[in-house]
Design a protein around this motif. Structure first.
Motif, PDB file in Angstrom:
ATOM      1  N   SER A 169       9.765  -4.522   3.710  1.00  0.00           N
ATOM      2  CA  SER A 169       8.521  -5.130   4.177  1.00  0.00           C
ATOM      3  C   SER A 169       7.936  -6.063   3.110  1.00  0.00           C
ATOM      4  O   SER A 169       8.565  -7.050   2.746  1.00  0.00           O
ATOM      5  CB  SER A 169       7.534  -4.036   4.583  1.00  0.00           C
ATOM      6  OG  SER A 169       6.383  -4.567   5.184  1.00  0.00           O
ATOM      7  N   PHE A 170       6.748  -5.753   2.579  1.00  0.00           N
ATOM      8  CA  PHE A 170       6.194  -6.574   1.506  1.00  0.00           C
ATOM      9  C   PHE A 170       7.159  -6.667   0.332  1.00  0.00           C
ATOM     10  O   PHE A 170       7.265  -7.708  -0.327  1.00  0.00           O
ATOM     11  CB  PHE A 170       4.858  -5.988   1.047  1.00  0.00           C
ATOM     12  CG  PHE A 170       4.216  -6.729  -0.088  1.00  0.00           C
ATOM     13  CD1 PHE A 170       3.824  -8.043   0.052  1.00  0.00           C
ATOM     14  CD2 PHE A 170       3.998  -6.101  -1.302  1.00  0.00           C
ATOM     15  CE1 PHE A 170       3.229  -8.740  -1.001  1.00  0.00           C
ATOM     16  CE2 PHE A 170       3.404  -6.773  -2.358  1.00  0.00           C
ATOM     17  CZ  PHE A 170       3.015  -8.099  -2.201  1.00  0.00           C
ATOM     18  N   ARG A 178       0.813  -1.222   0.000  1.00  0.00           N
ATOM     19  CA  ARG A 178       0.000   0.000   0.000  1.00  0.00           C
ATOM     20  C   ARG A 178       0.842   1.265   0.000  1.00  0.00           C
ATOM     21  O   ARG A 178       0.314   2.363   0.087  1.00  0.00           O
ATOM     22  CB  ARG A 178      -1.000   0.022   1.168  1.00  0.00           C
ATOM     23  CG  ARG A 178      -2.255  -0.761   0.841  1.00  0.00           C
ATOM     24  CD  ARG A 178      -3.356  -0.581   1.854  1.00  0.00           C
ATOM     25  NE  ARG A 178      -4.057   0.709   1.720  1.00  0.00           N
ATOM     26  CZ  ARG A 178      -5.281   0.931   2.186  1.00  0.00           C
ATOM     27  NH1 ARG A 178      -5.945  -0.045   2.808  1.00  0.00           N
ATOM     28  NH2 ARG A 178      -5.841   2.108   2.044  1.00  0.00           N
ATOM     29  N   GLY A 179       2.162   1.100  -0.117  1.00  0.00           N
ATOM     30  CA  GLY A 179       3.010   2.263  -0.248  1.00  0.00           C
ATOM     31  C   GLY A 179       3.260   2.571  -1.707  1.00  0.00           C
ATOM     32  O   GLY A 179       2.604   2.037  -2.608  1.00  0.00           O
ATOM     33  N   GLU A 180       4.195   3.453  -1.953  1.00  0.00           N
ATOM     34  CA  GLU A 180       4.701   3.741  -3.295  1.00  0.00           C
ATOM     35  C   GLU A 180       6.074   4.373  -3.131  1.00  0.00           C
ATOM     36  O   GLU A 180       6.626   4.345  -2.034  1.00  0.00           O
ATOM     37  CB  GLU A 180       3.715   4.584  -4.110  1.00  0.00           C
ATOM     38  CG  GLU A 180       2.989   5.657  -3.323  1.00  0.00           C
ATOM     39  CD  GLU A 180       3.511   7.010  -3.644  1.00  0.00           C
ATOM     40  OE1 GLU A 180       4.564   7.348  -3.069  1.00  0.00           O
ATOM     41  OE2 GLU A 180       2.883   7.743  -4.426  1.00  0.00           O
ATOM     42  N   HIS A 181       6.651   4.890  -4.210  1.00  0.00           N
ATOM     43  CA  HIS A 181       8.063   5.245  -4.185  1.00  0.00           C
ATOM     44  C   HIS A 181       8.413   6.289  -3.129  1.00  0.00           C
ATOM     45  O   HIS A 181       9.540   6.314  -2.636  1.00  0.00           O
ATOM     46  CB  HIS A 181       8.511   5.745  -5.567  1.00  0.00           C
ATOM     47  CG  HIS A 181       7.954   7.083  -5.926  1.00  0.00           C
ATOM     48  ND1 HIS A 181       6.668   7.257  -6.401  1.00  0.00           N
ATOM     49  CD2 HIS A 181       8.508   8.331  -5.859  1.00  0.00           C
ATOM     50  CE1 HIS A 181       6.451   8.537  -6.623  1.00  0.00           C
ATOM     51  NE2 HIS A 181       7.547   9.217  -6.302  1.00  0.00           N
ATOM     52  N   PHE A 229      -1.172   6.125   1.315  1.00  0.00           N
ATOM     53  CA  PHE A 229      -1.583   4.757   1.636  1.00  0.00           C
ATOM     54  C   PHE A 229      -2.778   4.289   0.812  1.00  0.00           C
ATOM     55  O   PHE A 229      -3.008   3.089   0.680  1.00  0.00           O
ATOM     56  CB  PHE A 229      -1.906   4.670   3.129  1.00  0.00           C
ATOM     57  CG  PHE A 229      -1.858   3.285   3.697  1.00  0.00           C
ATOM     58  CD1 PHE A 229      -0.673   2.574   3.749  1.00  0.00           C
ATOM     59  CD2 PHE A 229      -3.003   2.680   4.201  1.00  0.00           C
ATOM     60  CE1 PHE A 229      -0.622   1.299   4.283  1.00  0.00           C
ATOM     61  CE2 PHE A 229      -2.961   1.409   4.739  1.00  0.00           C
ATOM     62  CZ  PHE A 229      -1.766   0.711   4.780  1.00  0.00           C
ATOM     63  N   SER A 230      -3.528   5.210   0.281  1.00  0.00           N
ATOM     64  CA  SER A 230      -4.721   4.833  -0.493  1.00  0.00           C
ATOM     65  C   SER A 230      -4.572   5.143  -1.976  1.00  0.00           C
ATOM     66  O   SER A 230      -5.568   5.254  -2.704  1.00  0.00           O
ATOM     67  CB  SER A 230      -5.958   5.545   0.069  1.00  0.00           C
ATOM     68  OG  SER A 230      -6.212   5.128   1.397  1.00  0.00           O
ATOM     69  N   GLY A 263      -0.297  -1.445  -9.769  1.00  0.00           N
ATOM     70  CA  GLY A 263      -1.548  -1.256  -9.053  1.00  0.00           C
ATOM     71  C   GLY A 263      -1.463  -0.266  -7.912  1.00  0.00           C
ATOM     72  O   GLY A 263      -2.471  -0.003  -7.243  1.00  0.00           O
ATOM     73  N   PHE A 264      -0.274   0.322  -7.689  1.00  0.00           N
ATOM     74  CA  PHE A 264      -0.101   1.282  -6.605  1.00  0.00           C
ATOM     75  C   PHE A 264       0.604   2.534  -7.120  1.00  0.00           C
ATOM     76  O   PHE A 264       1.336   2.478  -8.109  1.00  0.00           O
ATOM     77  CB  PHE A 264       0.691   0.663  -5.456  1.00  0.00           C
ATOM     78  CG  PHE A 264      -0.050  -0.453  -4.774  1.00  0.00           C
ATOM     79  CD1 PHE A 264      -0.929  -0.188  -3.738  1.00  0.00           C
ATOM     80  CD2 PHE A 264       0.097  -1.764  -5.203  1.00  0.00           C
ATOM     81  CE1 PHE A 264      -1.637  -1.215  -3.128  1.00  0.00           C
ATOM     82  CE2 PHE A 264      -0.604  -2.797  -4.603  1.00  0.00           C
ATOM     83  CZ  PHE A 264      -1.480  -2.516  -3.555  1.00  0.00           C
ATOM     84  N   GLY A 265       0.375   3.657  -6.445  1.00  0.00           N
ATOM     85  CA  GLY A 265       0.984   4.903  -6.887  1.00  0.00           C
ATOM     86  C   GLY A 265       0.556   5.231  -8.303  1.00  0.00           C
ATOM     87  O   GLY A 265      -0.629   5.262  -8.627  1.00  0.00           O
ATOM     88  N   GLU A 266       1.535   5.442  -9.180  1.00  0.00           N
ATOM     89  CA  GLU A 266       1.257   5.818 -10.558  1.00  0.00           C
ATOM     90  C   GLU A 266       1.450   4.673 -11.546  1.00  0.00           C
ATOM     91  O   GLU A 266       1.405   4.887 -12.756  1.00  0.00           O
ATOM     92  CB  GLU A 266       2.144   7.012 -10.950  1.00  0.00           C
ATOM     93  CG  GLU A 266       1.855   8.267 -10.143  1.00  0.00           C
ATOM     94  CD  GLU A 266       2.669   9.461 -10.596  1.00  0.00           C
ATOM     95  OE1 GLU A 266       3.064   9.509 -11.778  1.00  0.00           O
ATOM     96  OE2 GLU A 266       2.928  10.346  -9.760  1.00  0.00           O
ATOM     97  N   SER A 267       1.670   3.462 -11.042  1.00  0.00           N
ATOM     98  CA  SER A 267       1.823   2.310 -11.935  1.00  0.00           C
ATOM     99  C   SER A 267       0.479   1.629 -12.167  1.00  0.00           C
ATOM    100  O   SER A 267      -0.328   1.485 -11.242  1.00  0.00           O
ATOM    101  CB  SER A 267       2.809   1.295 -11.345  1.00  0.00           C
ATOM    102  OG  SER A 267       4.130   1.791 -11.386  1.00  0.00           O
TER     103      SER A 267
END
Length: 303
Positions: free
Chosen positions: A113-114, A49-52, A206-207, A74-78
């Motif tokens: 982490s993940f 749920r993070g990004e860069h 986070f979202s 699927g997260f951030g801008e990807s």
């Protein structure tokens, strides 16, 4: 808008540019920090749920190392993965494809982490970096450990968010109070500026996921796999950067994990939990520089 970063001045002094690349049929957005002629390029993979942005506090401490930091699919801008689930197999294939697409085969790889699960499974599956760095590694199965009940409860929360009508489900998954509770559980620092920065980062980023499927599948992946499942198959030199207050992975579990690797060492950073990247980024950067034998920590002489 997010609050000013305590590391903003360091980042502003660093060359940064962003770009995108097609990987397995979807677009991955990534950021490059540092000089293009740096002797070492490090690929970093953020957590669930993070990004860069999450790894920027560590990146900001590094001089003489070029860092490539993508947003996970699927997260951030990807964009989300195409024709694949957002599971460990999908993310591992994506990471190998991303590194190949940029011609970075052999570059050291870091996962937080993940991201530690994604990196370790990709390496066990054939990715061949020169070195592996795992920060806050997920050392044991989430469903069978001391937090098993909480993991199952959280899984129900995510599945409920996917099952509800889209408007209600999306509101539940990105609920402000849920995000703040998670942030309060994880943060360890008593420094008001650091705590404010951590909470603000979680609320800002986070979202930022593409859709409910990607965020739920990602959580299912995060609790169904861990680094210990593949550690024995990772033969390249590996550094584990752990924490003495990590509520997700105990020190004992980290100590057991390092013994599973053919060639690994464990460095425990005191006074921090699962947010080394936010609360102790300088200490993490120092461990990275020492392990890679390249670059230096900003303001410090090369040892």
């Amino acid at each position: 808008m997010p609050a000013p970063s305590p590391y903003a001045a360091l980042l502003e002094a660093m060359p940064v540019h962003s770009d995108s690349v097609e990987v397995l049929g979807s677009t991955t957005r990534y950021w490059v920090y540092g000089a293009d002629d740096a002797p070492v390029t490090l690929v970093v993979v953020h957590g669930y749920r993070g990004e860069h942005h999450g790894l920027e506090p560590i990146v900001a401490q590094l001089e003489g190392i070029r860092v490539v930091s993508p947003d996970l699919p699927g997260f951030g801008e990807s964009a989300p993965l195409v024709g694949r689930r957002h599971d460990i197999a999908g993310y591992s294939a994506w990471l190998s494809g991303f590194i190949a697409a940029l011609g970075l085969e052999g570059a050291p790889v870091l996962g937080h982490s993940f991201g530690s699960i994604v990196v370790s499974h990709a390496v066990a599956g054939g990715l061949a970096p020169s070195r592996v760095i795992l920060v806050n590694p997920i050392a044991a199965p989430a469903l069978s450990g001391p937090n098993g009940f909480l993991s199952r409860l959280t899984l129900l929360y995510y599945r409920l968010g996917r099952a509800l009508p889209e408007r209600l489900g999306s509101a539940l998954l990105s609920n402000w109070l849920i995000v703040r509770f998670m942030s309060l559980v994880l943060v360890q620092s008593r420094d008001p500026e650091v705590r404010h920065f951590v909470h603000d980062q979680h609320h800002a980023y986070f979202s930022r996921y593409a859709n409910r499927d990607s965020v739920v599948e990602g959580f299912e992946a995060s609790i169904s796999s861990d680094v210990s499942m593949v550690a024995s198959r990772i033969e390249v030199p590996t550094l584990l950067v752990g924490a003495d207050r990590d509520p997700i992975t105990t020190v004992a579990a980290q100590q057991r994990l390092v013994e599973l690797f053919p060639d690994a060492r464990l460095e425990i950073i005191p006074g921090v939990g699962h947010l080394i990247h936010y609360e102790k980024p300088r200490e993490a950067a120092r461990a990275i520089v020492d392990f890679l034998g390249a670059g230096r920590v900003v303001g410090e002489a090369r040892s």
